[in-house]
Design a protein around this motif. Structure first.
Motif, mmCIF file in Angstrom:
data_model
loop_
_atom_site.group_PDB
_atom_site.id
_atom_site.type_symbol
_atom_site.label_atom_id
_atom_site.label_comp_id
_atom_site.label_asym_id
_atom_site.label_seq_id
_atom_site.Cartn_x
_atom_site.Cartn_y
_atom_site.Cartn_z
ATOM 1 N N TYR A 1 -32.365 2.853 19.547
ATOM 2 C CA TYR A 1 -31.353 2.602 18.513
ATOM 3 C C TYR A 1 -30.022 3.263 18.874
ATOM 4 C CZ TYR A 1 -35.585 1.473 15.868
ATOM 5 O OH TYR A 1 -36.788 0.952 15.460
ATOM 6 N N PRO A 2 -29.446 2.939 20.028
ATOM 7 C CA PRO A 2 -28.208 3.611 20.439
ATOM 8 C C PRO A 2 -27.024 3.304 19.529
ATOM 9 C CG PRO A 2 -28.703 1.768 21.898
ATOM 10 C CD PRO A 2 -29.902 1.966 21.031
ATOM 11 N N ASP B 1 -32.773 7.030 6.804
ATOM 12 C CA ASP B 1 -34.185 6.983 6.431
ATOM 13 C C ASP B 1 -35.050 6.862 7.687
ATOM 14 O OD1 ASP B 1 -36.218 6.832 4.296
ATOM 15 O OD2 ASP B 1 -36.588 4.845 5.126
ATOM 16 N N LEU B 2 -34.618 6.017 8.613
ATOM 17 C CA LEU B 2 -35.321 5.868 9.884
ATOM 18 C C LEU B 2 -35.240 7.150 10.698
ATOM 19 C CD1 LEU B 2 -36.632 3.830 11.979
ATOM 20 C CD2 LEU B 2 -34.311 3.460 12.814
ATOM 21 N N TRP B 3 -34.069 7.746 10.751
ATOM 22 C CA TRP B 3 -33.811 8.931 11.570
ATOM 23 C C TRP B 3 -34.628 10.127 11.111
ATOM 24 C CZ3 TRP B 3 -31.612 6.285 15.005
ATOM 25 C CH2 TRP B 3 -30.879 6.842 16.045
ATOM 26 N N LEU B 4 -34.855 10.250 9.788
ATOM 27 C CA LEU B 4 -35.538 11.437 9.254
ATOM 28 C C LEU B 4 -37.050 11.326 9.328
ATOM 29 C CD1 LEU B 4 -33.333 12.203 6.119
ATOM 30 C CD2 LEU B 4 -33.241 13.265 8.377
ATOM 31 N N GLY B 5 -37.561 10.129 9.617
ATOM 32 C CA GLY B 5 -39.003 9.936 9.665
ATOM 33 C C GLY B 5 -39.726 10.917 10.570
ATOM 34 N N PRO B 6 -39.299 11.074 11.835
ATOM 35 C CA PRO B 6 -39.996 12.007 12.725
ATOM 36 C C PRO B 6 -39.985 13.450 12.236
ATOM 37 C CG PRO B 6 -38.625 10.510 13.996
ATOM 38 C CD PRO B 6 -38.268 10.297 12.547
ATOM 39 N N LEU B 7 -38.901 13.871 11.583
ATOM 40 C CA LEU B 7 -38.851 15.239 11.071
ATOM 41 C C LEU B 7 -39.820 15.407 9.913
ATOM 42 C CD1 LEU B 7 -37.573 18.021 11.273
ATOM 43 C CD2 LEU B 7 -35.708 17.222 9.798
ATOM 44 N N ARG B 8 -39.932 14.398 9.080
ATOM 45 C CA ARG B 8 -40.891 14.458 7.971
ATOM 46 C C ARG B 8 -42.316 14.595 8.477
ATOM 47 N NH1 ARG B 8 -37.705 9.881 5.852
ATOM 48 N NH2 ARG B 8 -36.282 10.663 4.251
#
Length: 208
Positions: free
Chosen positions: A104-105, A71-78
């Motif tokens: 967030y490594p 959910d965090l990872w897809l935020g920028p693409l959205r």
């Protein structure tokens, strides 16, 4: 007596967060199969029964981590929108992805480990929500290409390249820092390089 439920609620939130933080550390380092509930409990500073009070199994902890991370990872693409300059939006997306790798490594390595092991727990999301979102944004990029706003590129592979070039700095951070040495900031330098790379790649060709 009225204060007790609130105190318990705070304790529950604290313990749940401690479990997820410990699990992230263990899973990102050892992978799913190499991690045990006992290791998570020890890292979290809790007993094994206490961990199982909040999560029924190791799989449940892993799934909770992956879903929260995606959910965090897809935020920028959205956030890619039809409005605004297309190249600037794509460059901003690449910068956000690089910042997330820096910040967030462990989450990035957790995701990489899961995919390398076949992504069984992620398959419904990867083939569902993620695919739909990527198709949607690829259609948006295709529209920009058709309008001559950016160069002719394959939208899906453009996004794949951004993922690869940004997440590399988290997944292979030890290697990157070893090669560059202590006097370099890999993320700052990578941002300059990626901005140059994608601005040149996306620059539309003059039509005769």
């Amino acid at each position: 007596m009225q204060e007790q439920p609130r105190r318990q609620s705070r304790i529950q939130r604290k313990n749940r967060e401690a479990i997820l933080t410990a699990a992230l550390r263990e899973f990102s380092a050892r992978g799913f199969s190499g991690t045990t509930i006992d290791q998570i409990a020890e890292t979290a500073g809790l007993s094994k029964p206490n961990v199982l009070y909040y999560f029924q199994s190791k799989d449940a902890i892993h799934t909770a981590l992956l879903r929260g991370m995606l959910d965090l990872w897809l935020g920028p693409l959205r956030d890619l929108r039809a409005e605004g300059d297309p190249a600037d939006q794509i460059l901003a997306y690449a910068r956000r992805k690089l910042e997330m790798s820096r910040d967030y490594p462990q989450e990035s390595r957790l995701f990489a480990n899961e995919v390398l092991q076949g992504a069984e727990r992620l398959a419904p999301i990867l083939g569902g929500e993620l695919r739909e979102l990527v198709d949607q944004k690829s259609a948006l990029i295709s529209g920009w290409i058709a309008q001559g706003k950016i160069a002719q590129v394959d939208p899906h592979h453009l996004l794949f390249s951004i993922w690869a070039l940004t997440q590399h700095y988290a997944d292979f951070e030890v290697q990157v820092r070893a090669v560059l040495g202590p006097d370099h900031d890999p993320y700052a330098e990578a941002q300059v390089f990626l901005d140059l790379l994608y601005r040149r790649l996306l620059k539309p060709q003059l039509r005769e």
